[in-house]
Design a protein around this motif. Sequence first.
Motif, PDB file in Angstrom:
ATOM      1  N   GLN A 130      -0.551   0.311  -4.936  1.00  0.00           N
ATOM      2  CA  GLN A 130      -1.583  -0.559  -5.489  1.00  0.00           C
ATOM      3  C   GLN A 130      -2.087  -0.024  -6.822  1.00  0.00           C
ATOM      4  OE1 GLN A 130      -4.536  -1.106  -2.240  1.00  0.00           O
ATOM      5  NE2 GLN A 130      -3.654  -3.162  -2.046  1.00  0.00           N
ATOM      6  N   ILE A 131      -2.700  -0.922  -7.592  1.00  0.00           N
ATOM      7  CA  ILE A 131      -3.374  -0.577  -8.837  1.00  0.00           C
ATOM      8  C   ILE A 131      -4.819  -1.016  -8.673  1.00  0.00           C
ATOM      9  CG2 ILE A 131      -3.491  -0.961 -11.324  1.00  0.00           C
ATOM     10  CD1 ILE A 131      -0.478  -1.760 -11.133  1.00  0.00           C
ATOM     11  N   VAL A 132      -5.760  -0.099  -8.878  1.00  0.00           N
ATOM     12  CA  VAL A 132      -7.172  -0.406  -8.690  1.00  0.00           C
ATOM     13  C   VAL A 132      -7.890  -0.404 -10.040  1.00  0.00           C
ATOM     14  CG1 VAL A 132      -9.294   0.183  -7.468  1.00  0.00           C
ATOM     15  CG2 VAL A 132      -7.077   0.705  -6.418  1.00  0.00           C
ATOM     16  N   GLN A 133      -8.600  -1.499 -10.311  1.00  0.00           N
ATOM     17  CA  GLN A 133      -9.337  -1.658 -11.561  1.00  0.00           C
ATOM     18  C   GLN A 133     -10.794  -1.241 -11.359  1.00  0.00           C
ATOM     19  OE1 GLN A 133      -7.512  -2.483 -14.088  1.00  0.00           O
ATOM     20  NE2 GLN A 133      -5.707  -3.377 -13.071  1.00  0.00           N
ATOM     21  N   LEU A 178      -7.956   5.008  -0.679  1.00  0.00           N
ATOM     22  CA  LEU A 178      -6.737   4.538  -1.345  1.00  0.00           C
ATOM     23  C   LEU A 178      -6.160   5.533  -2.345  1.00  0.00           C
ATOM     24  CD1 LEU A 178      -7.631   0.781  -2.036  1.00  0.00           C
ATOM     25  CD2 LEU A 178      -6.051   1.665  -0.311  1.00  0.00           C
ATOM     26  N   ASN A 179      -6.746   6.700  -2.467  1.00  0.00           N
ATOM     27  CA  ASN A 179      -6.273   7.637  -3.488  1.00  0.00           C
ATOM     28  C   ASN A 179      -4.847   8.113  -3.251  1.00  0.00           C
ATOM     29  OD1 ASN A 179      -8.807   7.759  -4.943  1.00  0.00           O
ATOM     30  ND2 ASN A 179      -9.594   8.919  -3.204  1.00  0.00           N
ATOM     31  N   HIS A 180      -4.383   8.022  -2.026  1.00  0.00           N
ATOM     32  CA  HIS A 180      -3.034   8.505  -1.694  1.00  0.00           C
ATOM     33  C   HIS A 180      -1.941   7.497  -2.044  1.00  0.00           C
ATOM     34  CE1 HIS A 180      -4.388   6.006   1.544  1.00  0.00           C
ATOM     35  NE2 HIS A 180      -3.277   6.127   2.246  1.00  0.00           N
ATOM     36  N   VAL A 181      -2.339   6.258  -2.383  1.00  0.00           N
ATOM     37  CA  VAL A 181      -1.335   5.213  -2.628  1.00  0.00           C
ATOM     38  C   VAL A 181      -1.602   4.389  -3.885  1.00  0.00           C
ATOM     39  CG1 VAL A 181      -0.636   4.923  -0.207  1.00  0.00           C
ATOM     40  CG2 VAL A 181      -2.579   3.611  -1.104  1.00  0.00           C
ATOM     41  N   SER A 182      -2.551   4.809  -4.727  1.00  0.00           N
ATOM     42  CA  SER A 182      -2.948   3.915  -5.818  1.00  0.00           C
ATOM     43  C   SER A 182      -3.090   4.603  -7.167  1.00  0.00           C
ATOM     44  CB  SER A 182      -4.267   3.210  -5.469  1.00  0.00           C
ATOM     45  OG  SER A 182      -5.319   4.148  -5.364  1.00  0.00           O
ATOM     46  N   ILE A 183      -2.926   3.795  -8.201  1.00  0.00           N
ATOM     47  CA  ILE A 183      -3.154   4.178  -9.589  1.00  0.00           C
ATOM     48  C   ILE A 183      -4.507   3.615 -10.001  1.00  0.00           C
ATOM     49  CG2 ILE A 183      -2.369   3.854 -11.976  1.00  0.00           C
ATOM     50  CD1 ILE A 183       0.480   3.493 -10.744  1.00  0.00           C
ATOM     51  N   GLY A 184      -5.330   4.417 -10.654  1.00  0.00           N
ATOM     52  CA  GLY A 184      -6.657   3.977 -11.071  1.00  0.00           C
ATOM     53  C   GLY A 184      -6.743   3.727 -12.568  1.00  0.00           C
ATOM     54  N   ILE A 185      -7.341   2.594 -12.934  1.00  0.00           N
ATOM     55  CA  ILE A 185      -7.562   2.241 -14.338  1.00  0.00           C
ATOM     56  C   ILE A 185      -9.050   2.004 -14.566  1.00  0.00           C
ATOM     57  CG2 ILE A 185      -7.050   0.631 -16.211  1.00  0.00           C
ATOM     58  CD1 ILE A 185      -4.447  -0.089 -14.788  1.00  0.00           C
ATOM     59  N   GLU A 186      -9.671   2.810 -15.408  1.00  0.00           N
ATOM     60  CA  GLU A 186     -11.071   2.645 -15.784  1.00  0.00           C
ATOM     61  C   GLU A 186     -11.170   1.811 -17.061  1.00  0.00           C
ATOM     62  OE1 GLU A 186     -13.855   3.558 -14.354  1.00  0.00           O
ATOM     63  OE2 GLU A 186     -13.257   5.058 -12.861  1.00  0.00           O
ATOM     64  N   HIS A 187     -12.272   1.086 -17.185  1.00  0.00           N
ATOM     65  CA  HIS A 187     -12.575   0.317 -18.395  1.00  0.00           C
ATOM     66  C   HIS A 187     -13.980   0.691 -18.849  1.00  0.00           C
ATOM     67  CE1 HIS A 187      -9.646  -2.025 -16.086  1.00  0.00           C
ATOM     68  NE2 HIS A 187      -9.257  -2.586 -17.220  1.00  0.00           N
ATOM     69  N   GLY A 228       3.227  -5.878  -6.352  1.00  0.00           N
ATOM     70  CA  GLY A 228       2.930  -7.309  -6.422  1.00  0.00           C
ATOM     71  C   GLY A 228       1.542  -7.593  -6.963  1.00  0.00           C
ATOM     72  N   ILE A 229       1.329  -8.822  -7.412  1.00  0.00           N
ATOM     73  CA  ILE A 229       0.032  -9.208  -7.975  1.00  0.00           C
ATOM     74  C   ILE A 229      -1.092  -9.037  -6.955  1.00  0.00           C
ATOM     75  CG2 ILE A 229      -1.320 -11.178  -8.810  1.00  0.00           C
ATOM     76  CD1 ILE A 229       1.106 -12.122 -10.330  1.00  0.00           C
ATOM     77  N   ARG A 230      -0.827  -9.346  -5.697  1.00  0.00           N
ATOM     78  CA  ARG A 230      -1.882  -9.232  -4.688  1.00  0.00           C
ATOM     79  C   ARG A 230      -2.309  -7.778  -4.478  1.00  0.00           C
ATOM     80  NH1 ARG A 230      -0.114  -9.556   1.580  1.00  0.00           N
ATOM     81  NH2 ARG A 230       1.778  -8.273   1.537  1.00  0.00           N
ATOM     82  N   ASP A 231      -1.487  -6.834  -4.905  1.00  0.00           N
ATOM     83  CA  ASP A 231      -1.824  -5.420  -4.774  1.00  0.00           C
ATOM     84  C   ASP A 231      -2.413  -4.839  -6.049  1.00  0.00           C
ATOM     85  OD1 ASP A 231      -1.244  -4.881  -2.051  1.00  0.00           O
ATOM     86  OD2 ASP A 231       0.887  -5.044  -2.507  1.00  0.00           O
ATOM     87  N   VAL A 232      -2.810  -5.706  -6.962  1.00  0.00           N
ATOM     88  CA  VAL A 232      -3.673  -5.323  -8.078  1.00  0.00           C
ATOM     89  C   VAL A 232      -5.074  -5.738  -7.662  1.00  0.00           C
ATOM     90  CG1 VAL A 232      -4.235  -5.652 -10.512  1.00  0.00           C
ATOM     91  CG2 VAL A 232      -1.839  -5.673  -9.769  1.00  0.00           C
ATOM     92  N   LEU A 260     -11.905  -2.184   0.670  1.00  0.00           N
ATOM     93  CA  LEU A 260     -11.931  -2.238   2.131  1.00  0.00           C
ATOM     94  C   LEU A 260     -11.030  -3.329   2.688  1.00  0.00           C
ATOM     95  CD1 LEU A 260     -15.740  -1.645   2.797  1.00  0.00           C
ATOM     96  CD2 LEU A 260     -13.880   0.016   2.879  1.00  0.00           C
ATOM     97  N   ARG A 261     -10.634  -4.286   1.849  1.00  0.00           N
ATOM     98  CA  ARG A 261      -9.724  -5.341   2.282  1.00  0.00           C
ATOM     99  C   ARG A 261      -8.259  -4.908   2.195  1.00  0.00           C
ATOM    100  NH1 ARG A 261     -11.656 -11.016  -0.554  1.00  0.00           N
ATOM    101  NH2 ARG A 261     -13.883 -10.919  -0.065  1.00  0.00           N
ATOM    102  N   SER A 262      -8.005  -3.802   1.549  1.00  0.00           N
ATOM    103  CA  SER A 262      -6.629  -3.387   1.300  1.00  0.00           C
ATOM    104  C   SER A 262      -5.886  -3.080   2.596  1.00  0.00           C
ATOM    105  CB  SER A 262      -6.603  -2.156   0.397  1.00  0.00           C
ATOM    106  OG  SER A 262      -5.308  -1.592   0.347  1.00  0.00           O
ATOM    107  N   ARG A 263      -4.658  -3.521   2.678  1.00  0.00           N
ATOM    108  CA  ARG A 263      -3.816  -3.220   3.841  1.00  0.00           C
ATOM    109  C   ARG A 263      -3.415  -1.752   3.877  1.00  0.00           C
ATOM    110  NH1 ARG A 263       1.978  -5.497   2.049  1.00  0.00           N
ATOM    111  NH2 ARG A 263       1.662  -5.551  -0.205  1.00  0.00           N
ATOM    112  N   TYR A 264      -3.606  -1.036   2.774  1.00  0.00           N
ATOM    113  CA  TYR A 264      -3.252   0.379   2.711  1.00  0.00           C
ATOM    114  C   TYR A 264      -4.449   1.306   2.932  1.00  0.00           C
ATOM    115  CZ  TYR A 264       1.021  -1.471   0.606  1.00  0.00           C
ATOM    116  OH  TYR A 264       2.181  -2.168   0.369  1.00  0.00           O
ATOM    117  N   HIS A 265      -5.634   0.727   3.105  1.00  0.00           N
ATOM    118  CA  HIS A 265      -6.848   1.536   3.220  1.00  0.00           C
ATOM    119  C   HIS A 265      -6.758   2.464   4.430  1.00  0.00           C
ATOM    120  CE1 HIS A 265     -11.073   2.523   4.097  1.00  0.00           C
ATOM    121  NE2 HIS A 265     -11.254   2.374   2.799  1.00  0.00           N
ATOM    122  N   ARG A 266      -7.093   3.733   4.178  1.00  0.00           N
ATOM    123  CA  ARG A 266      -7.027   4.743   5.230  1.00  0.00           C
ATOM    124  C   ARG A 266      -8.089   5.796   4.947  1.00  0.00           C
ATOM    125  NH1 ARG A 266      -1.622   8.400   6.350  1.00  0.00           N
ATOM    126  NH2 ARG A 266      -2.356   9.560   8.176  1.00  0.00           N
TER     127      ARG A 266
END
Length: 210
Positions: free
Chosen positions: A65-68, A126-135, A167-171, A178-184
Amino acid sequence: GNSGGNEPATKPVASQAGPAGKAGPLPAWVHRRFIPFGVKRKHQMARYSKRHYGKREWRLKNPKQIVQHVAVASSALAVRRHFASNRPDPEFGERPNVCAHFVISGRGRIYQLVRLGIRCRHTVGLNHVSIGIEHTGFRDGDVLGNRRQMRASIRLTKWLRCRYDIGIRDVIGHRESLRSRYHRERVRSMKRQTHGDFRYRSMRRYRKRL
Protein backbone atom coordinates in the motif's frame (compact mmCIF):
# COMPACT_ATOMS: atom_id res chain seq x y z
CA GLY A 1 0.98 24.26 2.17
CA ASN A 2 3.60 26.30 0.29
CA SER A 3 7.11 25.69 1.57
CA GLY A 4 8.43 29.05 0.43
CA GLY A 5 12.20 29.19 0.31
CA ASN A 6 12.77 26.60 3.03
CA GLU A 7 13.49 23.64 0.80
CA PRO A 8 16.56 21.49 1.50
CA ALA A 9 19.48 21.49 -0.90
CA THR A 10 19.29 18.31 -2.96
CA LYS A 11 20.58 16.45 -5.95
CA PRO A 12 18.65 14.17 -8.30
CA VAL A 13 18.55 10.45 -7.60
CA ALA A 14 20.05 8.18 -10.23
CA SER A 15 19.54 4.78 -8.63
CA GLN A 16 19.27 2.98 -5.33
CA ALA A 17 18.77 -0.46 -3.91
CA GLY A 18 15.25 -1.72 -4.48
CA PRO A 19 13.21 -3.88 -2.09
CA ALA A 20 14.95 -7.05 -3.23
CA GLY A 21 18.40 -5.48 -2.88
CA LYS A 22 18.82 -4.90 -6.61
CA ALA A 23 19.61 -1.52 -8.10
CA GLY A 24 16.62 0.17 -9.69
CA PRO A 25 16.36 3.57 -11.35
CA LEU A 26 14.49 6.44 -9.77
CA PRO A 27 13.11 9.31 -11.83
CA ALA A 28 15.27 12.41 -12.11
CA TRP A 29 12.43 14.49 -10.66
CA VAL A 30 12.83 12.79 -7.27
CA HIS A 31 15.45 14.53 -5.14
CA ARG A 32 17.45 12.72 -2.51
CA ARG A 33 17.64 14.16 1.00
CA PHE A 34 18.03 11.08 3.17
CA ILE A 35 17.67 11.30 6.94
CA PRO A 36 20.20 9.37 9.03
CA PHE A 37 19.06 5.74 9.16
CA GLY A 38 22.08 3.77 10.29
CA VAL A 39 22.54 0.46 12.07
CA LYS A 40 21.17 1.72 15.41
CA ARG A 41 17.96 3.06 13.88
CA LYS A 42 17.52 -0.13 11.84
CA HIS A 43 17.83 -2.19 15.03
CA GLN A 44 15.23 0.07 16.64
CA MET A 45 12.92 -0.46 13.67
CA ALA A 46 13.42 -4.22 13.88
CA ARG A 47 12.50 -4.20 17.58
CA TYR A 48 9.48 -2.01 16.84
CA SER A 49 8.36 -4.50 14.17
CA LYS A 50 8.73 -7.37 16.63
CA ARG A 51 6.51 -5.61 19.19
CA HIS A 52 3.84 -4.50 16.75
CA TYR A 53 3.84 -7.11 13.96
CA GLY A 54 5.37 -10.19 15.57
CA LYS A 55 8.52 -10.40 13.46
CA ARG A 56 11.88 -8.73 13.95
CA GLU A 57 12.57 -6.92 10.65
CA TRP A 58 13.59 -3.46 9.44
CA ARG A 59 13.39 -4.13 5.72
CA LEU A 60 10.40 -3.20 3.58
CA LYS A 61 10.47 -6.06 1.11
CA ASN A 62 7.14 -6.10 -0.74
CA PRO A 63 5.09 -2.96 -0.14
CA LYS A 64 1.37 -3.49 -0.62
CA GLN A 65 0.00 0.00 0.00
CA ILE A 66 0.86 3.68 -0.35
CA VAL A 67 -0.33 5.94 2.47
CA GLN A 68 -0.83 9.68 1.96
CA HIS A 69 -0.26 12.11 4.84
CA VAL A 70 -0.56 15.81 5.62
CA ALA A 71 2.58 16.80 7.53
CA VAL A 72 1.12 19.65 9.64
CA ALA A 73 4.22 21.63 8.72
CA SER A 74 4.87 24.46 6.30
CA SER A 75 8.15 23.31 4.77
CA ALA A 76 9.88 20.16 3.58
CA LEU A 77 12.93 21.16 5.61
CA ALA A 78 10.88 21.22 8.82
CA VAL A 79 9.53 17.75 8.06
CA ARG A 80 13.00 16.39 7.38
CA ARG A 81 14.45 17.90 10.57
CA HIS A 82 11.69 16.36 12.66
CA PHE A 83 12.16 12.90 11.16
CA ALA A 84 15.96 13.05 11.31
CA SER A 85 16.08 13.80 15.04
CA ASN A 86 15.19 10.21 15.99
CA ARG A 87 13.91 11.32 19.36
CA PRO A 88 11.19 9.15 20.91
CA ASP A 89 7.95 10.12 19.19
CA PRO A 90 5.79 12.46 21.33
CA GLU A 91 2.65 10.32 20.99
CA PHE A 92 3.89 6.91 22.13
CA GLY A 93 7.44 7.53 23.34
CA GLU A 94 8.94 4.85 21.10
CA ARG A 95 12.03 4.72 18.94
CA PRO A 96 12.78 4.94 16.12
CA ASN A 97 11.11 8.30 15.61
CA VAL A 98 8.34 8.60 13.05
CA CYS A 99 9.28 9.18 9.42
CA ALA A 100 8.05 8.72 5.86
CA HIS A 101 9.76 7.76 2.63
CA PHE A 102 8.91 10.98 0.79
CA VAL A 103 7.82 14.56 1.42
CA ILE A 104 6.31 16.83 -1.24
CA SER A 105 6.62 20.58 -0.81
CA GLY A 106 4.02 23.20 -1.63
CA ARG A 107 6.04 24.07 -4.71
CA GLY A 108 5.72 20.51 -5.98
CA ARG A 109 9.26 19.40 -5.21
CA ILE A 110 9.57 15.71 -4.30
CA TYR A 111 12.18 14.72 -1.74
CA GLN A 112 13.04 11.16 -0.81
CA LEU A 113 13.90 10.91 2.89
CA VAL A 114 14.28 7.13 3.34
CA ARG A 115 15.23 4.38 0.91
CA LEU A 116 12.35 2.26 -0.30
CA GLY A 117 13.85 -0.92 1.11
CA ILE A 118 13.57 0.39 4.71
CA ARG A 119 10.48 0.48 6.90
CA CYS A 120 9.27 3.84 8.20
CA ARG A 121 6.99 4.60 11.13
CA HIS A 122 4.24 6.60 9.47
CA THR A 123 0.99 4.62 9.98
CA VAL A 124 0.15 2.43 12.97
CA GLY A 125 -0.66 -1.08 11.80
CA LEU A 126 0.73 -0.66 8.29
CA ASN A 127 4.42 0.21 8.58
CA HIS A 128 5.43 -3.32 7.62
CA VAL A 129 3.65 -3.19 4.24
CA SER A 130 3.43 0.45 3.17
CA ILE A 131 5.23 3.41 1.65
CA GLY A 132 4.55 6.78 3.29
CA ILE A 133 4.23 10.09 1.45
CA GLU A 134 4.04 13.35 3.43
CA HIS A 135 2.73 16.63 2.01
CA THR A 136 3.52 20.02 3.53
CA GLY A 137 0.39 21.78 4.74
CA PHE A 138 -2.00 21.62 7.66
CA ARG A 139 -5.19 20.05 6.33
CA ASP A 140 -6.39 17.99 3.39
CA GLY A 141 -7.60 21.05 1.51
CA ASP A 142 -4.14 22.62 1.56
CA VAL A 143 -2.90 19.73 -0.56
CA LEU A 144 -5.97 19.12 -2.71
CA GLY A 145 -6.14 22.82 -3.58
CA ASN A 146 -2.47 23.17 -4.50
CA ARG A 147 -2.07 22.29 -8.19
CA ARG A 148 1.71 21.96 -8.19
CA GLN A 149 1.76 19.82 -5.07
CA MET A 150 -1.08 17.59 -6.30
CA ARG A 151 0.51 17.19 -9.72
CA ALA A 152 3.76 16.05 -8.08
CA SER A 153 1.93 13.76 -5.66
CA ILE A 154 -0.03 12.02 -8.40
CA ARG A 155 3.11 11.68 -10.49
CA LEU A 156 5.05 10.05 -7.65
CA THR A 157 2.18 7.79 -6.63
CA LYS A 158 1.66 6.59 -10.19
CA TRP A 159 5.35 5.75 -10.49
CA LEU A 160 5.33 3.83 -7.19
CA ARG A 161 2.15 1.99 -8.18
CA CYS A 162 3.75 0.82 -11.41
CA ARG A 163 7.02 -0.17 -9.75
CA TYR A 164 5.36 -2.30 -7.07
CA ASP A 165 2.14 -3.30 -8.86
CA ILE A 166 -0.07 -1.58 -6.27
CA GLY A 167 -3.73 -1.13 -7.18
CA ILE A 168 -5.60 2.16 -6.89
CA ARG A 169 -7.70 0.87 -3.99
CA ASP A 170 -4.46 0.33 -2.06
CA VAL A 171 -3.54 4.00 -2.29
CA ILE A 172 -5.07 5.20 0.97
CA GLY A 173 -5.16 8.17 3.29
CA HIS A 174 -3.89 8.03 6.86
CA ARG A 175 -7.47 8.32 8.16
CA GLU A 176 -8.38 5.16 6.21
CA SER A 177 -5.75 2.96 7.85
CA LEU A 178 -8.17 0.97 10.01
CA ARG A 179 -10.10 -0.08 6.89
CA SER A 180 -7.01 -1.57 5.29
CA ARG A 181 -7.05 -5.30 4.62
CA TYR A 182 -3.36 -5.33 5.58
CA HIS A 183 -3.81 -3.63 8.96
CA ARG A 184 -2.07 -5.52 11.74
CA GLU A 185 -1.34 -4.36 15.28
CA ARG A 186 -0.33 -6.52 18.27
CA VAL A 187 -0.30 -3.77 20.92
CA ARG A 188 -3.82 -3.72 22.37
CA SER A 189 -3.91 0.00 23.19
CA MET A 190 -3.03 0.88 19.57
CA LYS A 191 -5.33 -1.46 17.68
CA ARG A 192 -7.83 1.34 16.87
CA GLN A 193 -5.32 4.18 16.65
CA THR A 194 -5.28 6.37 13.53
CA HIS A 195 -5.08 10.05 12.49
CA GLY A 196 -7.44 12.44 10.75
CA ASP A 197 -5.42 13.44 7.70
CA PHE A 198 -6.50 12.41 4.19
CA ARG A 199 -9.92 11.12 5.16
CA TYR A 200 -12.09 9.06 2.80
CA ARG A 201 -13.78 12.03 1.12
CA SER A 202 -10.41 13.56 0.29
CA MET A 203 -8.98 10.27 -0.94
CA ARG A 204 -11.99 9.66 -3.15
CA ARG A 205 -11.00 12.83 -5.00
CA TYR A 206 -7.35 11.81 -4.97
CA ARG A 207 -7.99 8.32 -6.35
CA LYS A 208 -10.07 9.76 -9.18
CA ARG A 209 -6.94 11.60 -10.29
CA LEU A 210 -5.07 8.30 -10.46
